[in-house]
Design a protein around this motif. Structure first.
Motif, PDB file in Angstrom:
ATOM      1  N   ASP A 332     -42.631   9.190   9.797  1.00 28.28           N
ATOM      2  CA  ASP A 332     -42.124  10.184  10.743  1.00 28.28           C
ATOM      3  C   ASP A 332     -41.032   9.609  11.642  1.00 28.28           C
ATOM      4  N   ALA A 576     -50.718  12.857   7.177  1.00 29.14           N
ATOM      5  CA  ALA A 576     -49.814  13.655   8.017  1.00 29.14           C
ATOM      6  C   ALA A 576     -50.604  14.574   8.945  1.00 29.14           C
ATOM      7  N   GLU A 580     -50.759  14.654  13.188  1.00 30.11           N
ATOM      8  CA  GLU A 580     -50.552  15.873  13.981  1.00 30.11           C
ATOM      9  C   GLU A 580     -51.728  16.113  14.923  1.00 30.11           C
TER      10      GLU A 580
END
Length: 677
Positions: A332, A576, A580
Motif C-alpha cells: 500500500d 488487505a 483496512e
C-alpha cells in the motif's frame, strides 16, 4: 657510581633515573585525521551519541572506521567502534587518547553502522544494543586464519529460471540488470521456496552483486542451505546463524566481511551481515514470530531488511504462502510491488480444500459434523489418503491433555498449591500442575465439588494415541517440541504435528487434517486470525495438488472467514482486509504502537513526559495501564503511522530524561510488539 648505605641522596638519584628510563614517552598525536569519532559501548539512553578521541601516531594505521578499540569513559576502560576519522573535533573541551586498538579488522562497515543507527532510532533504542546484535564477539584465533578467496563463478543466467516460471519475469530480469526491484511474493502451493531463493541469489551473483537470504528457524535454514548447495555449490555461500556457536559464527561473519562469500544465508542473526556489494535481501515467511528479536531494542528482521533495502538501494523480496498485514501495508505504501502467479496456476498447484459440515450432505451423513473433533468425513479423507501416501494431522497444542476442566461445570481445574493449570502428561497416573508439578490426586472442583475432570484441549500426543486406535496397523509419528521431524518418506503413515513443526513429505502429503481450528482463532491476540491463516496455508502447501488427489480438510465453522481464505487460497485479499480493519481501529501496521512495561509510577512518569514532548498534531493516545502482576503494569501508546518517527524520538528523549535525573524504576519500551492482545 658506587652507592653505599651512608649516601641516601645518591640512592634517591639512582632510583629516579631508573624510573625515568622505564617510563615510555606517549606517542605523538597523528597529523593525518587526528580525531576518531567512536561509538562507545554504553547502553544508557542519555549517552547514546558518538564521542571524539585523539588518535596516537602508533595507532593511526589500525584505528580505521569499523575497528574495535578501547577507550577511557567515565573512569573505566570500555569497548567501542571507530565510526569515522576527522581532521578536527567540534568538541570544545579537552580530548583524551584512544587507549588501545583491540583489532584492526574493520568489522562495523559504514553502511552497517548507518543501518544500526536507523534501527536504534526506529525502535527508540540505543546504538550500542544494536551493534551487539550486528557484530558477533571477537575471536582472535579466527582473525589470524589466512584469507581464502575461492568464490566460484556464478551459474549461467539461463539455468536459474525454473522455480520462477509461474510468476511474471520482471523481478528476475531487473535483478539481472543490477536494478533494485522490491516485491512481496506470494508463492504458489507446493513451491520450493528455498530453491527459488537460491536461484534469485544466483541471478544477483551473476550480475556481480551479493545477496542476503533469511529463514525463520534452523529447519528452514537447512532447506535453504541444501538449495544453495545445489545452485551455488558448497563454497558459493556462507551460513551465518547464532546456532553455529561463537567460533563458527565469527568465521562465517569474517567470510562475508572479507568478501570470500558473495551470498549469505541465515536466521534473524544475519540481518546485519556485512555482505559485499549487497544487491538483494530476501526473507521467507515474514509473519513468523521467530524474526522478532527478544533483546533490546527488539527489532524485527523484516523491518531491518526493508530499512537496509532503502538505505543501501538494493532489491528486496518478502516471500510466503501467506501474506502478513505488514507486507500488505508495504504494498500500500508503494515501496514494493506484488509478485503473484495467475489464478489458473494457483488452482493447478493447490490441493482440494474443504471444511467439515460445509454442505447439507455432510450434515445428513454426520449430524455432529460441525461439533465433533474428528467428524466422519475427516476419517474418510484420512483413510483414503493412507492408500497413496502419508497423511498430515495438525494439532494446535503439544502434549497429552495440556488443560483440564471440571466434568460437570466446566470450570478450569487448578492446582490448590499455586493456582496453575492442571494437565495430564500421559494415559496413566493422576493429573499434575503445569507450573509446580504437584500431583492432584485429591483434586475437587471448588465450584461444584465434582472430582472428575475432562480435557479442555487435546494435545498432539493424545491425538496420536486416538488415531493409532482408529487406524490399527498404520504407523503414527509425532513432530513437535523436542521431537521434530524434518522429512518423512512417501509411504502410508499418520504424521501428527503441532503448527510450524510439519515435516516435508518426499512426494507431498496425500491429505491433511487441520484440527481444532477454533483454538487458533480464539487466542487472546490481535494477530490470531492472521497467524491461524499463515499456519494453515503453510501446512496445506505441503499437500499434493488436487489433480494428484491431494485433499485438505479443516475441522471448524464453515462461516469463519479465515477458514474460507484457505478454501479459496486468497491470502492477499485477507491481508488487505486485515490492514483496512486495523486502519479503522487505529492498530498496527496502520498505526504506530509502543508497549511500556514497568512499575506503575515509572510508567505513569514516562507517559506524562511523552504528553509533554509530543505536539497535539501527533495524535498521541494512551491505552491502559493494566496490571501485569502485583508490581508491574503495562500501557500502550499509539500515534498515526505518519507520526511514528516523532513517537520513537519522544520515547527516546523521555527515557533519556529519566536516566539523567536517575528516576527510580525501569520501563521496558517495545515499539511495534509482535503480539498485541
Amino acid at each position: 657510581m658506587r652507592v653505599t648505605s651512608d649516601s641516601p641522596e645518591q640512592l634517591t638519584l639512582l632510583r629516579d633515573t631508573v624510573r625515568k628510563s622505564r617510563t615510555k614517552a606517549p606517542a605523538e598525536i597523528t597529523e593525518t585525521l587526528p580525531v576518531a569519532r567512536i561509538a562507545v559501548d554504553v547502553s544508557l539512553p542519555h549517552l547514546d551519541r558518538p564521542f571524539d578521541y585523539l588518535v596516537p601516531d602508533d595507532l593511526a594505521a589500525a584505528a580505521q572506521p569499523g575497528a574495535r578499540v578501547k577507550v577511557r569513559f567515565a573512569g573505566k576502560d570500555l569497548d567501542g567502534f571507530v565510526l569515522e576519522r576527522l581532521a578536527e573535533s567540534d568538541h570544545d573541551g579537552k580530548l583524551v587518547r584512544i587507549r588501545k586498538v583491540v583489532s584492526a579488522e574493520q568489522v562495523l562497515r559504514p553502511e552497517v553502522a548507518e543501518l544500526c543507527r536507523a534501527v536504534a532510532d526506529r525502535y527508540a533504542g540505543v546504538l550500542a544494543d544494536v551493534t551487539r546484535l550486528a557484530v558477533p564477539p571477537r575471536h582472535a584465533k579466527v582473525e589470524a586464519e589466512p584469507l581464502r578467496y575461492d568464490q566460484p563463478a556464478p551459474p549461467p543466467l539461463s539455468t536459474s529460471r525454473s522455480e520462477w516460471a509461474p510468476y511474471p519475469p520482471g523481478f528476475l530480469d531487473a535483478l539481472a540488470r543490477s536494478e533494485s526491484p522490491r516485491a512481496i511474493w506470494t508463492a504458489v502451493p507446493g513451491a520450493d521456496w528455498a530453491l527459488a531463493f537460491a536461484q534469485a541469489a544466483a541471478v544477483c551473483s551473476a550480475a556481480g552483486r551479493g545477496a542476503l537470504l533469511l529463514a525463520a528457524d534452523a529447519r528452514d535454514l537447512e532447506r535453504l542451505a541444501t538449495a544453495c548447495t545445489t545452485v551455488l555449490g558448497e563454497s558459493g555461500f556462507v551460513v551465518l546463524s547464532a546456532d553455529l556457536g561463537p567460533t563458527a559464527r565469527y568465521r562465517a561473519f569474517l567470510a562475508a566481511l572479507r568478501g570470500t562469500a558473495r551470498v549469505v544465508i541465515g536466521t534473524r542473526a544475519a540481518a546485519f551481515a556485512p555482505v559485499t556489494e549487497l544487491g538483494l535481501v530476501a526473507l521467507w515467511d515474514d509473519g513468523d514470530e521467530s524474526y522478532a528479536e527478544p533483546r533490546a531494542p527488539y527489532p524485527n528482521a523484516r523491518e531491518v531488511l526493508l530499512l537496509r533495502a532503502f538505505k543501501q538501494n538494493c532489491a528486496a523480496l518478502l516471500g510466503g504462502f501467506a501474506r502478513s498485514a505488514e507486507a500488505a501495508a508495504v504494498i500500500d505504501s508503494g515501496f514494493a510491488g506484488e509478485l503473484i502467479a495467475a489464478r489458473p496456476a494457483i488452482r493447478a498447484a493447490a490441493p482440494s480444500v474443504h471444511i467439515t459440515g460445509e454442505s447439507d450432505t455432510d450434515l445428513a451423513r454426520d449430524r455432529m459434523a460441525r461439533a465433533a473433533r474428528l467428524p466422519h468425513r475427516a476419517f474418510e479423507i484420512a483413510r483414503e489418503g493412507l492408500k497413496t501416501g502419508p497423511v498430515l494431522v495438525q494439532v494446535p497444542r503439544a502434549g497429552y491433555l495440556p488443560s483440564l476442566v471440571c466434568q460437570t461445570c466446566r470450570a478450569p481445574s487448578r492446582c490448590s498449591a499455586c493456582g496453575g493449570t492442571l494437565r495430564r502428561t500421559g494415559g496413566a497416573g493422576p493429573a499434575s500442575c503445569s507450573i509446580c508439578g504437584r500431583p492432584a490426586a485429591d483434586h475437587r472442583c471448588p465450584e461444584c465439588g465434582d472430582t472428575r475432570m475432562r480435557a479442555a484441549v487435546v494435545g498432539a500426543r493424545r491425538t496420536a494415541e486416538e488415531l493409532g486406535r482408529a487406524f490399527p496397523g498404520v504407523l503414527v509419528r509425532t513432530s513437535g517440541g523436542d521431537n521434530m521431524l524434518d522429512h518423512v518418506p512417501d509411504q502410508p503413515a499418520l504424521i501428527v504435528s503441532t503448527p510450524g513443526a510439519e515435516p516435508v513429505a518426499a512426494a507431498g502429503y496425500s491429505a491433511a487434517l487441520l484440527l481444532d481450528t477454533w483454538l487458533m482463532l480464539t487466542r487472546p491476540d490481535l494477530r490470531a486470525p492472521e497467524e491461524a491463516v499463515r499456519r494453515w496455508l503453510n501446512a496445506a502447501a505441503l499437500v499434493r495438488p488436487a489433480s494428484a488427489g491431494g485433499t485438505v480438510i479443516l475441522v471448524g465453522d464453515p462461516s469463519a472467514l479465515p477458514l474460507q481464505v484457505v478454501v479459496r487460497w486468497s491470502p492477499e485479499g485477507f491481508a488487505a482486509r486485515e490492514v483496512e480493519e486495523r486502519r479503522a481501529a487505529h492498530l498496527a501496521p496502520a498505526a504506530k504502537l509502543a508497549e511500556l512495561t514497568g512499575p506503575a509510577e515509572s510508567v505513569a512518569d514516562l507517559v506524562e513526559r511523552l504528553r509533554a514532548l509530543l505536539p497535539a498534531s501527533a495524535g498521541l493516545e494512551v491505552l491502559g495501564p493494566v496490571d501485569v502482576d502485583d508490581e508491574t503494569v503495562r500501557a500502550v501508546v499509539r500515534t498515526p503511522r505518519a507520526a511514528g518517527t516523532q513517537l520513537a524520538r519522544a520515547l527516546k528523549d523521555a527515557q533519556s530524561a529519566r536516566a539523567t535525573k536517575k528516576n527510580p524504576g525501569s520501563v521496558r519500551v517495545q515499539v511495534d510488539p509482535p503480539s498485541f492482545g
